[in-house]
Write an enzyme that holds these catalytic residues in place. Structure first.
Site, PDB file in Angstrom:
ATOM      1  N   ASP A  97       0.817  -1.212   0.000  1.00 50.65           N
ATOM      2  CA  ASP A  97       0.000   0.000   0.000  1.00 50.65           C
ATOM      3  C   ASP A  97       0.849   1.260   0.000  1.00 50.65           C
ATOM      4  OD1 ASP A  97      -2.696  -0.598  -0.341  1.00 50.65           O
ATOM      5  OD2 ASP A  97      -2.870  -1.384   1.686  1.00 50.65           O
ATOM      6  N   HIS A 130      -5.011   2.456   4.558  1.00 48.15           N
ATOM      7  CA  HIS A 130      -4.719   1.020   4.607  1.00 48.15           C
ATOM      8  C   HIS A 130      -3.324   0.783   5.192  1.00 48.15           C
ATOM      9  CE1 HIS A 130      -7.701   0.232   1.055  1.00 48.15           C
ATOM     10  NE2 HIS A 130      -8.290   0.684   2.142  1.00 48.15           N
ATOM     11  N   TYR A 134      -2.316  -1.143   8.796  1.00 55.77           N
ATOM     12  CA  TYR A 134      -1.355  -2.223   9.030  1.00 55.77           C
ATOM     13  C   TYR A 134      -0.343  -1.804  10.100  1.00 55.77           C
ATOM     14  CZ  TYR A 134      -3.198  -3.915   4.552  1.00 55.77           C
ATOM     15  OH  TYR A 134      -4.015  -4.348   3.547  1.00 55.77           O
ATOM     16  N   GLU A 194      -4.102  -5.365  -6.398  1.00 61.92           N
ATOM     17  CA  GLU A 194      -5.311  -5.222  -5.584  1.00 61.92           C
ATOM     18  C   GLU A 194      -6.132  -6.506  -5.516  1.00 61.92           C
ATOM     19  OE1 GLU A 194      -6.190  -2.886  -3.712  1.00 61.92           O
ATOM     20  OE2 GLU A 194      -5.112  -1.092  -4.333  1.00 61.92           O
ATOM     21  N   GLU A 228     -17.455  -6.425  -4.246  1.00 64.90           N
ATOM     22  CA  GLU A 228     -18.564  -5.805  -4.938  1.00 64.90           C
ATOM     23  C   GLU A 228     -19.864  -6.010  -4.170  1.00 64.90           C
ATOM     24  OE1 GLU A 228     -16.782  -8.263  -6.596  1.00 64.90           O
ATOM     25  OE2 GLU A 228     -15.864  -7.347  -8.355  1.00 64.90           O
ATOM     26  N   HIS A 577     -19.657  -0.737  -6.442  1.00 64.01           N
ATOM     27  CA  HIS A 577     -18.336  -0.114  -6.509  1.00 64.01           C
ATOM     28  C   HIS A 577     -17.340  -1.238  -6.749  1.00 64.01           C
ATOM     29  CE1 HIS A 577     -20.489   3.272  -5.049  1.00 64.01           C
ATOM     30  NE2 HIS A 577     -20.715   2.726  -3.868  1.00 64.01           N
TER      31      HIS A 577
END
Length: 696
Positions: A97, A130, A134, A194, A228, A577
Site C-alpha cells: 500500500d 490502509h 497495518y 489489488e 462488490e 463499486h
C-alpha cells in the site's frame, strides 16, 4: 507498440497563469489548467461523485477497533509459526500500500482536471489509511523494538525483497516513461496487486480469525478487503428497452442513471458489469402494505431522502433508518439527456459530454392518443391489413357517451394524418371502423413498447400519456389520504412493465397487484399510479437479514445510482463499486482494441502466470505448511483459482483450466462485515460474536 511523442503523458505545472478557466476546456491529461481548483463548474461529475464516496462514505478510523485482546493473544496464544507469518504478512502489506500511494501520486501530477485529481487524491488517501491500518495493527500488537525489526524485514529477507520488486518495477517503468503501453502495464500491475497479491496474506488472517484468534486484526482486514455489492438474482435495471433482468443486459444497452443532486435521470452505458457467485447475508427491505420490496447484499447503498429537508444521501441497506421522515426515492425526472463517455478518452482528455436529444417529445400527438385507445378498446383486423387498399382497418365499440365524444374528437384531430373513419349505430352503443394509412411511420399495435421510445420522451410527455391512458383503461379513484392517484389495469405483462418504466422516468410511484382468474388465460395486472409521489416512506417497512447462496448482479455508471425493479417494486439505488482498474481494462479492450496488440495480450497472460506463481511461493514461504486450517496445497489451488477468476474478469481465458472450484469457499463468507454493527453517531464499531463465527 510504437513509442511516439503523441503517446507521452506530460506532468502539469504547479501554477499556470495562462491556463484555461472554462470547464468545457478541461481535459483529464494534456490539458492547459491554471491548476487552481474552481469547482463552481464540474465537467467530470463521475469523478466528483467518486471523490465524495471515497472521501466521506467509505471511511473508517483504525483506532476505533481496540487491539488489546490481540496483543494478549499474540503473546500467549499464537505459535511461533503463526507469529512469524503474522509479522511477514504485515511487513509485505505495508510495502504494497506504500507503493499504491506513490503510484497514485505520480498519476495525479499529470492529471489536468481538478475534480479528477481530487478523486485520485481521495483514493491515495484511502491507500494511506490502509498502510496506516497495518502499521496500527503492528504497533498495537508487538513491542516497539520488534515492530522496528518487522518494518526492516525487507532488507534482511531476500524473498520479501524480491516480492516488493515485482509490481514496483512496473510502476517505476511507468514513472520513467509515462506512455500508453506503460500505462496499460501499470494498470495490469495495479489490478493484480489489488485483486491477487494481498490474498495469501488475507487468507492467513482469515484462517486465524476462523479459529477465534486475532479477531480485531481480522476486523481491520475486513474493512480493507471489501468486495462488490450487488443485487439478488431476478432484479432488473431500467434501460432504453424498459426494465431488463441483469442477466439479459446487452452490450449496447443504455441504462437509466439518477443524479442525487437534481433528481434527474439520464441514459448512459455502464462502464462495468458484475455477475458473480455469492454466499452470505442478504438484506430485504419490505413495505407490507404495498407489497414493495428490494433485496441486496450487505453494504449495498440505497438513496435515502429526508422528508423534512428534501436532502438525499446514500446509506447501506442494513443501516437504512425506518421512521416517518425517511423515504426511498422510486422515480426520477427524465429530461432527454444522454451521458456519453469513452474511458480511454477520459484518460486522454476528451471526457464526458452531456447531450440533449433533439428528437424528444413534450406532447402527445393525435396518432399516439389513437394508439392508446386501440390498446384499451380496439382490435386490429388482421384480414383487412391494407395490402391492396393501403389502409389497415381498426375496430372500436363504445357504449358510454363520454368515450364516444372523446374518441370522435381524437379521430377529427387525426384527419391531417390521413386517418378516415366510419361509425355504425348499434342498439347498445356505437361501432367504429378506422382506416389507418399503412405509410404512417408508427404502425398500429396493442403494445406500447412497439411505438414508444423511452429516450425520445420527457416527463411532460409521460404525464400526458398517463392522463390519456386512464381515460380509456382505468379510472381515478378517491384515495383516503387525498393524494392524486390513478388506476390502470391490463392483461398484457408487456404493457404493465412499460407503464412502470414510464412512471419511473416521469417522477411517479407505482404499486402493482395481480388478480388471477382461474377461467382467464392471463392475470389482470392492476397498477396504482401516484402522480405526486416519487418516493416510498420507510416508516412501516420491515428489514430482514437472511442467508443466500447464488448469483448476484449489478452495473456501474458515472453518476453512481441506477433505477432497479424487483418483483414489480421500483426504487433508486446506488450501483456497485467495483475494482477501478478492472473496469478500465475491460472498457479499453472494447473501445480501444488497437492498444491490446497480440504482444501486449501475450504479455498480460504471461505476467498473470508469473504473478500467480510468485504469490503461491510467497504464501507457502510465509505459512511454512505449519498453520492449522491452511497448507501448501490449499494455497496453490486458492491462488490459481483467484488467478483464473481475475483474468477471466478482464476477458481472457482461464490460465489453469484444471482448477474450477474455490478450495477456500468459507473465506468469501467469513470476510463479510456482517458481524460488525457500527453506530455512526458515536463512531464506535461494536462487534457482536455470532454462533457461526467458528464453524469449520
Amino acid at each position: 507498440m510504437e513509442k511516439t511523442e503523441k503517446n507521452e503523458l506530460v506532468r502539469k505545472l504547479i501554477f499556470n497563469p495562462q491556463g484555461d478557466r472554462e470547464a468545457s476546456k478541461r481535459k483529464i491529461i494534456k490539458g492547459n489548467p491554471t491548476n487552481i481548483f474552481e469547482l463552481n463548474e464540474i465537467k467530470y461529475s463521475w469523478a466528483f461523485d467518486l471523490y465524495k464516496l471515497m472521501g466521506f462514505t467509505n471511511f473508517w478510523i483504525p483506532e476505533e477497533i481496540q487491539m488489546l485482546e490481540d496483543r494478549k493473544q499474540y503473546e500467549t496464544v499464537l505459535s511461533d509459526y503463526e507469529k512469524r507469518a503474522y509479522e511477514l504478512v504485515l511487513s509485505f502489506l505495508i510495502a504494497l500500500d506504500s507503493f499504491q500511494v506513490d503510484m497514485l501520486k505520480e498519476f495525479g501530477r499529470m492529471i489536468t482536471a481538478p475534480e479528477v485529481e481530487m478523486a485520485i487524491t481521495a483514493q491515495e488517501f484511502q491507500e494511506s489509511v490502509h498502510a496506516y491500518s497495518y502499521q496500527f495493527i503492528l504497533e498495537s500488537v508487538v513491542d516497539p523494538v520488534k515492530a522496528d525489526e518487522i518494518y526492516n524485514y525487507w532488507r534482511e529477507d531476500e524473498r520479501l525483497l524480491e516480492r516488493n520488486k515485482v509490481i514496483a518495477e512496473l510502476y517505476n517503468e511507468f514513472i520513467r516513461k509515462p506512455n500508453e503501453e506503460n500505462f496499460i502495464k501499470a494498470t495490469i500491475g495495479n489490478y493484480i496487486l489489488e485483486s491477487l497479491y494481498f490474498y495469501s496474506g488475507f487468507a492467513f488472517f482469515y484462517t486465524l480469525g476462523r479459529q477465534g484468534k486475532m479477531r480485531n486484526t481480522v476486523q481491520q482486514i475486513k474493512y480493507i478487503n471489501r468486495d462488490e455489492l450487488c443485487f439478488i438474482e431476478g432484479t432488473e435495471v431500467l434501460t432504453k428497452r424498459g426494465f431488463v433482468d441483469f442477466r439479459e443486459l446487452r452490450e449496447d444497452d443504455l441504462v437509466a442513471q439518477y443524479d442525487i443532486e437534481t433528481g434527474e435521470i439520464s441514459w448512459t452505458k455502464p462502464y462495468a458489469y458484475v455477475e458473480r457467485d455469492y454466499e452470505g447475508s442478504m438484506y430485504r427491505l419490505k413495505h407490507p402494505k404495498s407489497n414493495w420490496e428490494v433485496v441486496a447484499t450487505e453494504g449495498h447503498e440505497f438513496i435515502v431522502r429526508n422528508l423534512k429537508t428534501g436532502k438525499e444521501r446514500k446509506e447501506p441497506i442494513e443501516k437504512v433508518k425506518l421512521h416517518p421522515y425517511s423515504a426511498i426515492p422510486v422515480a426520477g425526472r427524465y429530461t432527454g439527456e444522454v451521458e456519453e463517455y469513452d474511458l480511454w478518452e477520459l484518460v486522454s482528455g476528451k471526457g464526458i459530454t452531456l447531450k440533449t436529444r433533439s428528437a424528444v417529445k413534450n406532447k402527445l400527438t393525435p396518432i399516439e392518443k389513437l394508439l392508446i385507445v386501440l390498446q384499451a378498446d380496439g382490435t386490429i383486423d388482421s384480414k383487412r391489413n391494407g395490402k391492396f387498399t393501403g389502409f389497415q382497418q381498426l375496430k372500436f365499440f363504445f357504449s358510454k357517451y363520454r368515450k364516444i365524444n372523446e374518441f370522435e374528437k381524437i379521430l377529427n384531430e387525426c384527419a391531417p394524418y390521413g386517418i378516415k373513419w366510419k361509425k355504425y349505430e348499434r342498439q347498445d352503443g356505437i361501432a367504429y371502423t378506422v382506416y389507418y394509412p399503412n405509410d404512417l411511420p408508427i404502425k398500429p399495435t396493442k403494445f406500447f413498447d412497439e411505438w414508444v421510445r423511452l429516450d425520445e420522451i420527457t416527463e411532460e410527455w409521460i404525464r400526458e400519456f398517463v392522463e390519456e391512458l386512464v381515460k380509456w383503461d382505468g379510472h381515478i379513484p378517491k384515495d383516503r389520504n387525498k393524494k392524486k392517484v390513478y388506476y390502470y389495469s391490463t392483461k398484457e405483462k408487456r404493457n404493465k412493465d412499460f407503464v412502470q418504466a414510464l412512471c419511473a422516468l416521469g417522477g411517479m410511484r407505482t404499486v402493482v397487484s395481480r388478480e388471477r382468474n382461474p377461467k382467464a388465460k392471463n392475470p389482470v395486472y392492476r397498477i396504482w399510479i401516484y402522480l405526486e409521489d416519487d418516493y416510498i416512506n420507510t416508516q412501516t417497512m420491515v428489514k430482514e437479514e437472511f442467508y443466500y447462496k447464488g448469483k448476484v448482479y449489478c452495473v456501474s455508471v458515472p453518476k453512481g445510482n441506477i433505477v432497479v425493479r424487483y418483483k414489480d417494486s421500483v426504487c433508486i439505488a446506488g450501483n456497485c463499486h467495483v475494482t477501478l482498474f478492472r473496469n478500465i481494462i475491460n472498457t479499453l479492450r472494447k473501445e480501444n482494441p488497437e492498444l491490446f496488440t497480440p504482444e501486449i495480450e501475450k504479455w498480460i497472460v504471461e505476467y498473470f502466470k508469473y504473478a500467480v506463481n510468485e504469490e503461491i511461493k510467497w504464501g507457502q514461504y510465509v505459512t511454512q505448511n505449519q498453520i492449522l486450517g491452511i497448507n501448501d496445497v490449499l494455497i496453490e489451488r486458492y491462488i490459481k483459482y483467484l488467478g483464473n477468476l481475475r483474468i477471466t474478469q478482464i476477458g481472457f481465458d482461464p490460465i489453469y483450466p484444471e482448477v474450477t472450484e474455490n478450495p477456500l469457499k468459507w473465506i468469501d463468507e467469513f470476510r463479510k462485515i456482517n458481524n460488525t454493527k457500527t453506530d455512526f453517531f458515536q463512531a464506535k464499531p461494536q462487534t457482536y460474536s455470532k454462533a457461526n463465527e467458528l464453524k469449520w
